[in-house]
Design an enzyme around this catalytic site. Structure first.
Site, PDB file in Angstrom:
ATOM      1  N   TRP A 171       0.805  -1.223   0.000  1.00 15.39           N
ATOM      2  CA  TRP A 171       0.000   0.000   0.000  1.00 15.39           C
ATOM      3  C   TRP A 171       0.838   1.273   0.000  1.00 15.39           C
ATOM      4  O   TRP A 171       0.487   2.259  -0.654  1.00 15.39           O
ATOM      5  CB  TRP A 171      -0.981   0.014   1.176  1.00 15.39           C
ATOM      6  CG  TRP A 171      -2.148  -0.902   0.943  1.00 15.39           C
ATOM      7  CD1 TRP A 171      -2.478  -2.012   1.647  1.00 15.39           C
ATOM      8  CD2 TRP A 171      -3.137  -0.792  -0.103  1.00 15.39           C
ATOM      9  NE1 TRP A 171      -3.601  -2.603   1.119  1.00 15.39           N
ATOM     10  CE2 TRP A 171      -4.034  -1.877   0.044  1.00 15.39           C
ATOM     11  CE3 TRP A 171      -3.351   0.112  -1.150  1.00 15.39           C
ATOM     12  CZ2 TRP A 171      -5.119  -2.089  -0.811  1.00 15.39           C
ATOM     13  CZ3 TRP A 171      -4.439  -0.098  -2.002  1.00 15.39           C
ATOM     14  CH2 TRP A 171      -5.306  -1.186  -1.829  1.00 15.39           C
TER      15      TRP A 171
ATOM     16  N   ASP B  32      -0.945   6.559   6.442  1.00 18.06           N
ATOM     17  CA  ASP B  32      -2.089   5.790   5.961  1.00 18.06           C
ATOM     18  C   ASP B  32      -2.417   4.760   7.047  1.00 18.06           C
ATOM     19  O   ASP B  32      -1.788   3.714   7.139  1.00 18.06           O
ATOM     20  CB  ASP B  32      -1.747   5.107   4.631  1.00 18.06           C
ATOM     21  CG  ASP B  32      -2.872   4.179   4.158  1.00 18.06           C
ATOM     22  OD1 ASP B  32      -3.893   4.059   4.861  1.00 18.06           O
ATOM     23  OD2 ASP B  32      -2.714   3.575   3.081  1.00 18.06           O
TER      24      ASP B  32
ATOM     25  N   LYS C 289     -11.868  -1.351   7.366  1.00 17.12           N
ATOM     26  CA  LYS C 289     -11.003  -2.311   8.053  1.00 17.12           C
ATOM     27  C   LYS C 289     -11.330  -2.323   9.548  1.00 17.12           C
ATOM     28  O   LYS C 289     -11.727  -3.321  10.089  1.00 17.12           O
ATOM     29  CB  LYS C 289      -9.526  -1.965   7.860  1.00 17.12           C
ATOM     30  CG  LYS C 289      -9.126  -1.619   6.418  1.00 17.12           C
ATOM     31  CD  LYS C 289      -9.030  -2.825   5.528  1.00 17.12           C
ATOM     32  CE  LYS C 289      -8.920  -2.525   4.047  1.00 17.12           C
ATOM     33  NZ  LYS C 289      -7.827  -1.708   3.599  1.00 17.12           N
TER      34      LYS C 289
HETATM   35  C1  LIG Z   1      -7.376  -1.215   2.194  1.00 13.29           C
HETATM   36  C2  LIG Z   1      -6.266  -0.252   2.190  1.00 13.29           C
HETATM   37  C3  LIG Z   1      -6.176   0.777   1.239  1.00 13.29           C
HETATM   38  C4  LIG Z   1      -7.201   0.949   0.132  1.00 13.29           C
HETATM   39  O1  LIG Z   1      -8.359   1.460   0.645  1.00 13.29           O
HETATM   40  P1  LIG Z   1      -9.563   1.944  -0.284  1.00 13.29           P
HETATM   41  O2  LIG Z   1     -10.549   2.463   0.696  1.00 13.29           O
HETATM   42  O3  LIG Z   1     -10.036   0.748  -1.048  1.00 13.29           O
HETATM   43  O4  LIG Z   1      -9.050   2.990  -1.200  1.00 13.29           O
HETATM   44  C5  LIG Z   1      -5.109   1.652   1.324  1.00 13.29           C
HETATM   45  N1  LIG Z   1      -4.182   1.542   2.296  1.00 13.29           N
HETATM   46  C6  LIG Z   1      -4.242   0.561   3.215  1.00 13.29           C
HETATM   47  C7  LIG Z   1      -3.178   0.483   4.269  1.00 13.29           C
HETATM   48  C8  LIG Z   1      -5.284  -0.365   3.194  1.00 13.29           C
HETATM   49  O5  LIG Z   1      -5.338  -1.329   4.116  1.00 13.29           O
END
Ligand SMILES: *Cc1c(COP(=O)(O)O)cnc(C)c1O
Length: 361
Positions: free
Chosen positions: A102, A173, A197
């Site tokens: 990511w 993030d 999540k």
């Molecule tokens: C799931 C995830 C994403 C992507 O998220 P979206 O909401 O689908 O854009 C980005 N970064 C991390 C760390 C993730 O776990």
């Protein structure tokens, strides 16, 4: 209904108590005769929900008044663009800590707006994967901010030490990390997280930003991604995903009732330790990530005999253990055990892993 445990990485399971409450008040929320989905986001009822949700999150993470909480759309990937367009302030460079899937995606997206410094921190030594500590990161002098990802949902790695660099803006993030353990918000300029999540249903993305960083967006930035505009309109510049917002609010209340971050952090440690112990005690299950960088949210492992992978998944499903397949980029298995996963679910998986090894190992 069958009792199953759902180990999906996202959208992930929600607390059973929260789903029961949502079910109970689905058609008639708070005796107003409508569901929460059917009323205006500008109604006093929904505004009350939105304010409580924000306050509960503020309490849970001890977010000071010098930080704004924004409820955005477009997911974490939307923030891959929104962050550089809001924070670069004409600067050409940003530091991107590259720890896995990511953080690398964030870096690739940032190339549209700046020249990201690709700071690779993933290392392998004696067959063990580990990540360089913040003090070993090769940060540049010229960058507008430092972007990193404390929990790589797909790789199953984490960075627990909070990065601190004098006068540098740290952007995180936190999609699969937020609310899983205590953090000090003041170490960050901005953190963001997609809800699906560890917060609520997909559709809403939370941005927590230091107020003095708002107001420097580049001109061509779409208004719906502009932190200043979002903040001015209390995250209701356009119609927000009201149901996700409401349900995230129920999850925050559930978390408070559970004793907040302190308690959930302990439980998360206990849950992940249980699985890592089984993996480390056997030659049948393998996880080659150094202990200090192992994720407590996403436990990846593979079988010594990869021919058994699919059989493992099929048998697990028969035991009511769902969604254990690893991401296609990595293969193997992944057990995502976010806050909503009860200890019993992890105990059930550990029992199954011990049984499976005994039977087929
Ligand atoms: C799931 C995830 C994403 C992507 O998220 P979206 O909401 O689908 O854009 C980005 N970064 C991390 C760390 C993730 O776990």
């Amino acid at each position: 209904m069958n009792l199953i445990y759902n180990f999906s990485a996202g959208p992930a399971m929600l607390p059973k108590e929260v789903l029961h409450q949502a079910e109970k008040e689905l058609r008639d929320w708070n005796q107003i005769g409508s569901s929460i989905m059917e009323i205006s986001h500008r109604s006093k009822e929904f505004i009350q929900v939105s304010l409580e949700t924000e306050q509960d999150l503020r309490d849970l993470l001890s977010i000071p008044d010098s930080y704004e909480i924004l409820f955005c759309q477009g997911g974490a990937r939307g923030q891959f663009s929104a962050v550089p367009m809001n924070l670069l302030k004409n600067c050409k460079y940003a530091d991107y800590i590259n720890s896995g899937y990511w953080s690398n995606c964030a870096l690739i997206e940032a190339k549209k707006y700046c020249i990201p410094n690709n700071i690779l921190i993933k290392q392998v030594q004696y067959d063990k994967i580990f990540l360089l500590k913040p003090s070993e990161w090769n940060i540049s002098d010229t960058s507008a901010y430092i972007h990193y990802c404390p929990n790589e949902t797909i790789d199953g790695t984490s960075i627990y030490e909070e990065p601190k660099f004098k006068d540098k803006i740290i952007v995180g993030d936190f999609s699969s990390f937020i609310l899983s353990r205590k953090i000090n918000i003041e170490n960050y300029g901005l953190i963001y997280a997609g809800a699906q999540k560890n917060i609520g249903p997909s559709g809403i993305t939370i941005v927590i930003i230091r107020k003095d960083l708002i107001g420097y967006a580049c001109k061509m930035l779409p208004s719906v991604f502009n932190y200043h505009i979002l903040s001015k309109h209390n995250s209701m510049f356009n119609t927000p995903p009201t149901f996700s917002w409401y349900l995230s609010g129920l999850v925050f209340k559930w978390l408070k009732k559970k004793g907040g971050i302190k308690n959930i952090e302990k439980l998360n440690e206990k849950k992940s330790n249980l699985l890592y112990q089984i993996i480390d005690d056997s030659d049948f299950y393998i996880n080659n990530i150094d202990k200090k960088n192992r994720s407590r949210m996403n436990i990846v492992f593979h079988l010594h005999d990869s021919k058994l992978n699919n059989f493992f998944l099929e048998e697990a499903k028969k035991f009511g253990l769902h969604a254990l397949k690893g991401h296609y980029a990595i293969g193997g298995m992944r057990a995502s055990v976010y806050n909503a996963m009860p200890l019993e679910g992890v105990q059930s998986l550990s029992k199954f892993m011990l049984y499976f090894e005994k039977r087929y190992g």
